[in-house]
Design a protein around this motif. Sequence first.
Motif, PDB file in Angstrom:
ATOM      1  N   ARG A  19      -6.892   3.155  -5.636  1.00 55.24           N
ATOM      2  CA  ARG A  19      -6.104   1.980  -6.008  1.00 55.24           C
ATOM      3  C   ARG A  19      -5.480   1.404  -4.752  1.00 55.24           C
ATOM      4  O   ARG A  19      -4.667   2.061  -4.088  1.00 55.24           O
ATOM      5  N   LEU A  20      -5.854   0.191  -4.440  1.00 58.68           N
ATOM      6  CA  LEU A  20      -5.290  -0.494  -3.284  1.00 58.68           C
ATOM      7  C   LEU A  20      -4.099  -1.333  -3.727  1.00 58.68           C
ATOM      8  O   LEU A  20      -4.102  -1.916  -4.821  1.00 58.68           O
ATOM      9  N   SER A  21      -3.098  -1.399  -2.866  1.00 56.32           N
ATOM     10  CA  SER A  21      -1.925  -2.227  -3.112  1.00 56.32           C
ATOM     11  C   SER A  21      -1.788  -3.256  -1.999  1.00 56.32           C
ATOM     12  O   SER A  21      -2.173  -2.996  -0.861  1.00 56.32           O
ATOM     13  N   CYS A  22      -1.233  -4.378  -2.342  1.00 54.11           N
ATOM     14  CA  CYS A  22      -0.971  -5.437  -1.366  1.00 54.11           C
ATOM     15  C   CYS A  22       0.429  -5.965  -1.654  1.00 54.11           C
ATOM     16  O   CYS A  22       0.630  -6.696  -2.633  1.00 54.11           O
ATOM     17  N   ALA A  23       1.373  -5.546  -0.824  1.00 55.79           N
ATOM     18  CA  ALA A  23       2.762  -5.957  -0.999  1.00 55.79           C
ATOM     19  C   ALA A  23       3.028  -7.232  -0.213  1.00 55.79           C
ATOM     20  O   ALA A  23       2.685  -7.321   0.972  1.00 55.79           O
ATOM     21  N   ALA A  24       3.640  -8.179  -0.861  1.00 57.93           N
ATOM     22  CA  ALA A  24       3.905  -9.473  -0.235  1.00 57.93           C
ATOM     23  C   ALA A  24       5.386  -9.636   0.072  1.00 57.93           C
ATOM     24  O   ALA A  24       6.246  -9.133  -0.655  1.00 57.93           O
ATOM     25  N   SER A  25       5.656 -10.367   1.147  1.00 53.81           N
ATOM     26  CA  SER A  25       7.024 -10.786   1.473  1.00 53.81           C
ATOM     27  C   SER A  25       6.972 -12.200   2.006  1.00 53.81           C
ATOM     28  O   SER A  25       5.932 -12.648   2.486  1.00 53.81           O
ATOM     29  N   GLY A  26       8.083 -12.903   1.884  1.00 55.92           N
ATOM     30  CA  GLY A  26       8.131 -14.281   2.357  1.00 55.92           C
ATOM     31  C   GLY A  26       7.566 -15.279   1.382  1.00 55.92           C
ATOM     32  O   GLY A  26       7.504 -16.477   1.687  1.00 55.92           O
ATOM     33  N   GLY A  27       7.151 -14.813   0.239  1.00 57.51           N
ATOM     34  CA  GLY A  27       6.600 -15.684  -0.791  1.00 57.51           C
ATOM     35  C   GLY A  27       6.291 -14.870  -2.020  1.00 57.51           C
ATOM     36  O   GLY A  27       6.101 -13.653  -1.928  1.00 57.51           O
ATOM     37  N   ALA A  28       6.233 -15.512  -3.160  1.00 52.76           N
ATOM     38  CA  ALA A  28       5.994 -14.817  -4.420  1.00 52.76           C
ATOM     39  C   ALA A  28       4.514 -14.837  -4.769  1.00 52.76           C
ATOM     40  O   ALA A  28       3.887 -15.906  -4.780  1.00 52.76           O
ATOM     41  N   VAL A  29       3.972 -13.656  -5.077  1.00 53.65           N
ATOM     42  CA  VAL A  29       2.551 -13.597  -5.431  1.00 53.65           C
ATOM     43  C   VAL A  29       2.269 -14.421  -6.687  1.00 53.65           C
ATOM     44  O   VAL A  29       1.137 -14.848  -6.910  1.00 53.65           O
ATOM     45  N   SER A  30       3.298 -14.645  -7.497  1.00 55.20           N
ATOM     46  CA  SER A  30       3.119 -15.435  -8.715  1.00 55.20           C
ATOM     47  C   SER A  30       2.852 -16.901  -8.410  1.00 55.20           C
ATOM     48  O   SER A  30       2.397 -17.652  -9.282  1.00 55.20           O
ATOM     49  N   SER A  31       3.111 -17.296  -7.167  1.00 55.48           N
ATOM     50  CA  SER A  31       2.963 -18.704  -6.782  1.00 55.48           C
ATOM     51  C   SER A  31       1.711 -18.983  -5.955  1.00 55.48           C
ATOM     52  O   SER A  31       1.491 -20.128  -5.554  1.00 55.48           O
ATOM     53  N   TYR A  32       0.944 -17.961  -5.698  1.00 51.48           N
ATOM     54  CA  TYR A  32      -0.223 -18.098  -4.841  1.00 51.48           C
ATOM     55  C   TYR A  32      -1.490 -17.636  -5.558  1.00 51.48           C
ATOM     56  O   TYR A  32      -1.447 -16.730  -6.409  1.00 51.48           O
ATOM     57  N   ASP A  33      -2.594 -18.244  -5.189  1.00 46.92           N
ATOM     58  CA  ASP A  33      -3.892 -17.684  -5.527  1.00 46.92           C
ATOM     59  C   ASP A  33      -4.054 -16.443  -4.660  1.00 46.92           C
ATOM     60  O   ASP A  33      -3.990 -16.531  -3.429  1.00 46.92           O
ATOM     61  N   MET A  34      -4.276 -15.311  -5.295  1.00 43.15           N
ATOM     62  CA  MET A  34      -4.421 -14.053  -4.574  1.00 43.15           C
ATOM     63  C   MET A  34      -5.853 -13.554  -4.719  1.00 43.15           C
ATOM     64  O   MET A  34      -6.492 -13.755  -5.774  1.00 43.15           O
ATOM     65  N   ALA A  35      -6.328 -12.891  -3.689  1.00 42.81           N
ATOM     66  CA  ALA A  35      -7.718 -12.424  -3.723  1.00 42.81           C
ATOM     67  C   ALA A  35      -7.870 -11.164  -2.886  1.00 42.81           C
ATOM     68  O   ALA A  35      -7.038 -10.859  -2.030  1.00 42.81           O
ATOM     69  N   TRP A  36      -8.928 -10.447  -3.172  1.00 47.31           N
ATOM     70  CA  TRP A  36      -9.347  -9.300  -2.364  1.00 47.31           C
ATOM     71  C   TRP A  36     -10.717  -9.605  -1.776  1.00 47.31           C
ATOM     72  O   TRP A  36     -11.629 -10.072  -2.493  1.00 47.31           O
ATOM     73  N   PHE A  37     -10.839  -9.336  -0.490  1.00 49.80           N
ATOM     74  CA  PHE A  37     -12.088  -9.468   0.224  1.00 49.80           C
ATOM     75  C   PHE A  37     -12.422  -8.098   0.826  1.00 49.80           C
ATOM     76  O   PHE A  37     -11.556  -7.220   0.923  1.00 49.80           O
ATOM     77  N   ARG A  38     -13.653  -7.965   1.266  1.00 46.32           N
ATOM     78  CA  ARG A  38     -14.002  -6.771   2.037  1.00 46.32           C
ATOM     79  C   ARG A  38     -15.012  -7.140   3.104  1.00 46.32           C
ATOM     80  O   ARG A  38     -15.754  -8.112   2.982  1.00 46.32           O
ATOM     81  N   GLN A  39     -14.997  -6.324   4.158  1.00 48.43           N
ATOM     82  CA  GLN A  39     -15.908  -6.542   5.273  1.00 48.43           C
ATOM     83  C   GLN A  39     -16.524  -5.215   5.664  1.00 48.43           C
ATOM     84  O   GLN A  39     -15.822  -4.314   6.135  1.00 48.43           O
ATOM     85  N   ALA A  40     -17.827  -5.107   5.442  1.00 50.72           N
ATOM     86  CA  ALA A  40     -18.568  -3.913   5.823  1.00 50.72           C
ATOM     87  C   ALA A  40     -19.036  -4.066   7.269  1.00 50.72           C
ATOM     88  O   ALA A  40     -19.126  -5.187   7.778  1.00 50.72           O
ATOM     89  N   PRO A  41     -19.349  -2.967   7.936  1.00 49.14           N
ATOM     90  CA  PRO A  41     -19.800  -3.050   9.325  1.00 49.14           C
ATOM     91  C   PRO A  41     -20.995  -3.977   9.468  1.00 49.14           C
ATOM     92  O   PRO A  41     -21.974  -3.878   8.713  1.00 49.14           O
ATOM     93  N   GLY A  42     -20.912  -4.890  10.415  1.00 52.61           N
ATOM     94  CA  GLY A  42     -22.020  -5.794  10.677  1.00 52.61           C
ATOM     95  C   GLY A  42     -22.156  -6.942   9.701  1.00 52.61           C
ATOM     96  O   GLY A  42     -23.119  -7.713   9.784  1.00 52.61           O
TER      97      GLY A  42
END
Length: 123
Positions: A19-42
């Motif tokens: 389970r990954l977590s992403c804690a935000a500060s300086g803004g509310a996650v309720s006000s933003y489009d939030m997303a998860w990306f990933r980058q594999a080697p290469g």
Amino acid sequence: QVQLVESGGGLVQAGGSLRLSCAASGGAVSSYDMAWFRQAPGEGRKLLTAGPIGRTTYYVDSVRGRFTFSRDNAKNTVFLQMNSLKTEDTAVYYCAAAKSNSRWFDRSVYKYWGQGTQVTVSS
């Protein structure tokens, strides 16, 4: 300025969960489009799942049914529950935030990024 900090990555055997977590500060996650990306080697950084404001949560085909995006507004945190992990899920995972945008699927609209967290799935 929104700051995002991911945590929860690590080494897991195929078939396991993280389970990954992403804690935000300086803004509310309720006000933003939030997303998860990933980058594999290469490879480039790819969208996995997004929770656009007022829209249905999106999942790329390769993770649909295994990964779950969630948002806890009280904790100002978004989560990525990853089940049935496969070796091909090995990558650096990033969360990102964008001001509400009709192009929420476009990586370029995401202006705020976390530092990334490594997920390694062993066979």
